[in-house]
Design a protein around this motif. Structure first.
Motif, PDB file in Angstrom:
ATOM      1  N   GLN A 231     -20.671  47.006 -47.461  1.00 53.51           N
ATOM      2  CA  GLN A 231     -20.999  48.412 -47.682  1.00 53.51           C
ATOM      3  C   GLN A 231     -21.749  48.996 -46.485  1.00 53.51           C
ATOM      4  O   GLN A 231     -21.561  50.151 -46.124  1.00 53.51           O
ATOM      5  CB  GLN A 231     -21.847  48.562 -48.953  1.00 53.51           C
ATOM      6  CG  GLN A 231     -21.131  48.169 -50.232  1.00 53.51           C
ATOM      7  CD  GLN A 231     -19.914  49.011 -50.526  1.00 53.51           C
ATOM      8  OE1 GLN A 231     -19.905  50.209 -50.239  1.00 53.51           O
ATOM      9  NE2 GLN A 231     -18.883  48.396 -51.086  1.00 53.51           N
ATOM     10  N   VAL A 232     -22.599  48.182 -45.902  1.00 52.13           N
ATOM     11  CA  VAL A 232     -23.396  48.629 -44.755  1.00 52.13           C
ATOM     12  C   VAL A 232     -22.531  48.731 -43.499  1.00 52.13           C
ATOM     13  O   VAL A 232     -22.787  49.536 -42.614  1.00 52.13           O
ATOM     14  CB  VAL A 232     -24.565  47.643 -44.507  1.00 52.13           C
ATOM     15  CG1 VAL A 232     -25.307  47.987 -43.227  1.00 52.13           C
ATOM     16  CG2 VAL A 232     -25.516  47.665 -45.696  1.00 52.13           C
ATOM     17  N   ASN A 233     -21.475  47.903 -43.451  1.00 48.07           N
ATOM     18  CA  ASN A 233     -20.601  47.825 -42.269  1.00 48.07           C
ATOM     19  C   ASN A 233     -21.425  47.437 -41.033  1.00 48.07           C
ATOM     20  O   ASN A 233     -21.542  48.184 -40.072  1.00 48.07           O
ATOM     21  CB  ASN A 233     -19.875  49.152 -42.042  1.00 48.07           C
ATOM     22  CG  ASN A 233     -18.677  48.985 -41.121  1.00 48.07           C
ATOM     23  OD1 ASN A 233     -18.510  47.940 -40.486  1.00 48.07           O
ATOM     24  ND2 ASN A 233     -17.854  50.011 -41.039  1.00 48.07           N
ATOM     25  N   TYR A 234     -21.967  46.221 -41.085  1.00 46.24           N
ATOM     26  CA  TYR A 234     -22.873  45.716 -40.049  1.00 46.24           C
ATOM     27  C   TYR A 234     -22.128  44.668 -39.214  1.00 46.24           C
ATOM     28  O   TYR A 234     -22.041  43.496 -39.609  1.00 46.24           O
ATOM     29  CB  TYR A 234     -24.100  45.115 -40.728  1.00 46.24           C
ATOM     30  CG  TYR A 234     -25.168  44.587 -39.802  1.00 46.24           C
ATOM     31  CD1 TYR A 234     -25.753  45.391 -38.831  1.00 46.24           C
ATOM     32  CD2 TYR A 234     -25.619  43.261 -39.930  1.00 46.24           C
ATOM     33  CE1 TYR A 234     -26.749  44.910 -38.005  1.00 46.24           C
ATOM     34  CE2 TYR A 234     -26.621  42.772 -39.113  1.00 46.24           C
ATOM     35  CZ  TYR A 234     -27.175  43.593 -38.144  1.00 46.24           C
ATOM     36  OH  TYR A 234     -28.164  43.103 -37.326  1.00 46.24           O
ATOM     37  N   PRO A 235     -21.556  45.053 -38.068  1.00 41.87           N
ATOM     38  CA  PRO A 235     -20.723  44.138 -37.271  1.00 41.87           C
ATOM     39  C   PRO A 235     -21.385  42.807 -36.910  1.00 41.87           C
ATOM     40  O   PRO A 235     -20.701  41.773 -36.915  1.00 41.87           O
ATOM     41  CB  PRO A 235     -20.375  44.965 -36.023  1.00 41.87           C
ATOM     42  CG  PRO A 235     -20.422  46.383 -36.499  1.00 41.87           C
ATOM     43  CD  PRO A 235     -21.551  46.415 -37.500  1.00 41.87           C
ATOM     44  N   PRO A 236     -22.712  42.759 -36.588  1.00 40.26           N
ATOM     45  CA  PRO A 236     -23.312  41.459 -36.255  1.00 40.26           C
ATOM     46  C   PRO A 236     -23.254  40.439 -37.396  1.00 40.26           C
ATOM     47  O   PRO A 236     -23.490  39.251 -37.183  1.00 40.26           O
ATOM     48  CB  PRO A 236     -24.777  41.820 -35.934  1.00 40.26           C
ATOM     49  CG  PRO A 236     -24.712  43.238 -35.466  1.00 40.26           C
ATOM     50  CD  PRO A 236     -23.659  43.872 -36.318  1.00 40.26           C
ATOM     51  N   SER A 237     -22.925  40.905 -38.608  1.00 44.41           N
ATOM     52  CA  SER A 237     -22.846  39.977 -39.739  1.00 44.41           C
ATOM     53  C   SER A 237     -21.512  39.236 -39.791  1.00 44.41           C
ATOM     54  O   SER A 237     -21.366  38.285 -40.574  1.00 44.41           O
ATOM     55  CB  SER A 237     -23.057  40.717 -41.059  1.00 44.41           C
ATOM     56  OG  SER A 237     -21.962  41.582 -41.338  1.00 44.41           O
ATOM     57  N   LEU A 260     -15.382  41.451 -44.886  1.00 49.75           N
ATOM     58  CA  LEU A 260     -14.727  41.323 -43.575  1.00 49.75           C
ATOM     59  C   LEU A 260     -13.608  42.345 -43.442  1.00 49.75           C
ATOM     60  O   LEU A 260     -13.419  42.940 -42.361  1.00 49.75           O
ATOM     61  CB  LEU A 260     -14.186  39.904 -43.399  1.00 49.75           C
ATOM     62  CG  LEU A 260     -15.258  38.832 -43.145  1.00 49.75           C
ATOM     63  CD1 LEU A 260     -14.654  37.434 -43.259  1.00 49.75           C
ATOM     64  CD2 LEU A 260     -15.906  39.016 -41.768  1.00 49.75           C
ATOM     65  N   GLY A 261     -12.889  42.585 -44.524  1.00 53.67           N
ATOM     66  CA  GLY A 261     -11.850  43.609 -44.493  1.00 53.67           C
ATOM     67  C   GLY A 261     -12.423  44.992 -44.253  1.00 53.67           C
ATOM     68  O   GLY A 261     -11.872  45.789 -43.483  1.00 53.67           O
ATOM     69  N   LYS A 262     -13.549  45.300 -44.888  1.00 53.96           N
ATOM     70  CA  LYS A 262     -14.169  46.616 -44.728  1.00 53.96           C
ATOM     71  C   LYS A 262     -14.720  46.816 -43.313  1.00 53.96           C
ATOM     72  O   LYS A 262     -14.609  47.902 -42.746  1.00 53.96           O
ATOM     73  CB  LYS A 262     -15.296  46.783 -45.751  1.00 53.96           C
ATOM     74  CG  LYS A 262     -14.805  46.935 -47.175  1.00 53.96           C
ATOM     75  CD  LYS A 262     -15.977  46.984 -48.149  1.00 53.96           C
ATOM     76  CE  LYS A 262     -15.484  47.086 -49.584  1.00 53.96           C
ATOM     77  NZ  LYS A 262     -16.592  47.062 -50.561  1.00 53.96           N
ATOM     78  N   ILE A 263     -15.328  45.762 -42.760  1.00 54.35           N
ATOM     79  CA  ILE A 263     -15.920  45.889 -41.419  1.00 54.35           C
ATOM     80  C   ILE A 263     -14.833  46.038 -40.364  1.00 54.35           C
ATOM     81  O   ILE A 263     -14.980  46.794 -39.399  1.00 54.35           O
ATOM     82  CB  ILE A 263     -16.826  44.673 -41.120  1.00 54.35           C
ATOM     83  CG1 ILE A 263     -18.032  44.695 -42.081  1.00 54.35           C
ATOM     84  CG2 ILE A 263     -17.312  44.683 -39.669  1.00 54.35           C
ATOM     85  CD1 ILE A 263     -18.888  43.445 -42.031  1.00 54.35           C
ATOM     86  N   GLY A 264     -13.724  45.313 -40.534  1.00 53.93           N
ATOM     87  CA  GLY A 264     -12.558  45.534 -39.671  1.00 53.93           C
ATOM     88  C   GLY A 264     -12.593  44.870 -38.316  1.00 53.93           C
ATOM     89  O   GLY A 264     -11.838  45.262 -37.414  1.00 53.93           O
ATOM     90  N   ASP A 265     -13.428  43.870 -38.132  1.00 55.43           N
ATOM     91  CA  ASP A 265     -13.522  43.167 -36.847  1.00 55.43           C
ATOM     92  C   ASP A 265     -12.353  42.179 -36.718  1.00 55.43           C
ATOM     93  O   ASP A 265     -12.149  41.319 -37.571  1.00 55.43           O
ATOM     94  CB  ASP A 265     -14.854  42.425 -36.765  1.00 55.43           C
ATOM     95  CG  ASP A 265     -15.164  41.928 -35.371  1.00 55.43           C
ATOM     96  OD1 ASP A 265     -14.278  41.309 -34.746  1.00 55.43           O
ATOM     97  OD2 ASP A 265     -16.295  42.163 -34.906  1.00 55.43           O
ATOM     98  N   GLN A 297      -7.005  49.320 -39.451  1.00 60.42           N
ATOM     99  CA  GLN A 297      -8.114  49.868 -38.675  1.00 60.42           C
ATOM    100  C   GLN A 297      -7.881  49.711 -37.184  1.00 60.42           C
ATOM    101  O   GLN A 297      -8.200  50.602 -36.390  1.00 60.42           O
ATOM    102  CB  GLN A 297      -9.423  49.191 -39.081  1.00 60.42           C
ATOM    103  CG  GLN A 297      -9.898  49.572 -40.483  1.00 60.42           C
ATOM    104  CD  GLN A 297     -11.268  48.975 -40.807  1.00 60.42           C
ATOM    105  OE1 GLN A 297     -12.225  49.201 -40.086  1.00 60.42           O
ATOM    106  NE2 GLN A 297     -11.349  48.229 -41.893  1.00 60.42           N
ATOM    107  N   SER A 298      -7.314  48.591 -36.784  1.00 58.43           N
ATOM    108  CA  SER A 298      -7.030  48.347 -35.363  1.00 58.43           C
ATOM    109  C   SER A 298      -6.005  49.347 -34.837  1.00 58.43           C
ATOM    110  O   SER A 298      -6.136  49.881 -33.733  1.00 58.43           O
ATOM    111  CB  SER A 298      -6.520  46.924 -35.162  1.00 58.43           C
ATOM    112  OG  SER A 298      -7.499  45.977 -35.511  1.00 58.43           O
ATOM    113  N   GLU A 299      -4.985  49.626 -35.667  1.00 57.99           N
ATOM    114  CA  GLU A 299      -3.972  50.594 -35.271  1.00 57.99           C
ATOM    115  C   GLU A 299      -4.575  51.984 -35.126  1.00 57.99           C
ATOM    116  O   GLU A 299      -4.263  52.735 -34.194  1.00 57.99           O
ATOM    117  CB  GLU A 299      -2.849  50.627 -36.291  1.00 57.99           C
ATOM    118  CG  GLU A 299      -1.978  49.370 -36.283  1.00 57.99           C
ATOM    119  CD  GLU A 299      -1.007  49.337 -37.461  1.00 57.99           C
ATOM    120  OE1 GLU A 299      -0.953  50.333 -38.207  1.00 57.99           O
ATOM    121  OE2 GLU A 299      -0.333  48.317 -37.623  1.00 57.99           O
ATOM    122  N   ALA A 300      -5.470  52.340 -36.042  1.00 54.63           N
ATOM    123  CA  ALA A 300      -6.118  53.662 -35.972  1.00 54.63           C
ATOM    124  C   ALA A 300      -6.996  53.757 -34.723  1.00 54.63           C
ATOM    125  O   ALA A 300      -7.050  54.805 -34.071  1.00 54.63           O
ATOM    126  CB  ALA A 300      -6.960  53.889 -37.217  1.00 54.63           C
TER     127      ALA A 300
END
Length: 303
Positions: A231-237, A260-265, A297-300
């Protein structure tokens, strides 16, 4: 007999119309005084009448009375508290709790707590919880006590946890301290609230605490932390959530995949692909969805 009944009905209708007319005149007069800054906030009789107006059968008129009392502010608090605790009309008690939400006066916290825990009406209880949430920091210690107690039912604890999360960043210092509480219920509520704090203000400390909670001994804490990080979308996590894909608890693994799906890394793609052959069908399905989410997300981003 019918004439007598009609006469009685007419008398009742006339009384209601007279009361409504008096309410209309009162709320209009007070609003004009507030606009002109001539309203006397020490006039107890008028304040009592305004609180009684919260029982008007017309919803829009009740709202006008609530907004007017909200404009008056803390001078109205004692009268709203008295109505919340003692008024025989449940409509007035409900409206009093909602009006205290507008005013957010910390002095009302003990009375709001009593109504939240003891009123027989579910709307009064939930509205009191809403007022506690809106009041903010002053409500936090009592909310934590309710969540920690074994005396209260789950619905009360759930409302208290919601209020704590709503308060969010105002409660941050309490939350940091309560993260190591003995009560598992408190720690769960704190994790959820920390997620709200991190969302509100991109709070690094809250995010770091959520990451640390991914290794908590209790699976429910790990699950809540994994879900909150999404929910926070915190990439370092991301590296920590990838490790959580191997957690022994199914719910933790599910929450990690979703986050992981929401963060999109894209670094999560390969670890997620290994889950497409997992023995648990739900893991296979969630991994497929998360991979698709990351690729979209990568495509966007490429655009």
């Amino acid at each position: 007999m019918s004439q007598s009944l009609n006469s009685e009905t007419s008398t009742v209708d006339d009384a209601i119309l007279q009361l409504q007319a008096a309410n209309d005149e009162l709320v209009q007069r007070v609003n004009e005084q507030i606009t002109l800054e001539t309203f006397d906030s020490t006039d107890e009789e008028v304040l009592k009448q305004l609180v009684e107006g919260l029982g008007d059968p017309r919803g829009l008129v009740r709202l006008r009375f609530a907004e007017t009392l909200g404009e008056i502010g803390e001078a109205a608090t004692p009268f709203l508290i008295a109505a919340l605790g003692n008024h025989p009309n449940v409509v007035v008690r409900r409206a009093a709790a909602k009006t205290l939400t507008i005013i957010s006066d910390p002095s009302a916290v003990p009375n709001l707590l009593h109504a939240f825990l003891n009123d027989e009406d579910t709307v009064v209880r939930s509205s009191s919880a809403g007022a506690l949430a809106r009041t903010g920091e002053a409500s936090v210690p009592a909310l934590l006590e309710i969540i920690a107690s074994n005396e209260h039912p789950e619905d009360i604890k759930g409302h208290a946890a919601w209020a704590l999360a709503f308060i969010g960043s105002e409660a941050a210092e309490y939350l940091y301290q309560a993260l190591n509480a003995a009560s598992l219920d408190v720690r769960c509520a704190v994790i959820g609230a920390l997620g709200h704090v991190a969302q509100e203000q991109s709070d690094e400390k809250s995010c770091s605490l959520l990451v640390s909670a991914l290794t908590d001994p209790e699976a429910i804490i790990r699950t809540e932390a994994a879900a909150a990080l999404g929910q926070v979308n915190y990439p370092p996590s991301v590296p920590h959530l990838i490790l959580a894909l191997q957690d022994r608890d199914l719910d933790v693994r599910k929450a990690a995949i979703n986050s992981l799906g929401k963060i999109g890394d894209r670094t999560a793609l390969e670890p997620l692909q290994t889950k497409l052959d997992d023995s648990q069908e739900v893991i296979r399905v969630l991994a497929k969805l998360a991979i698709a989410q990351i690729e979209r997300q990568s495509e966007a981003d490429d655009w």
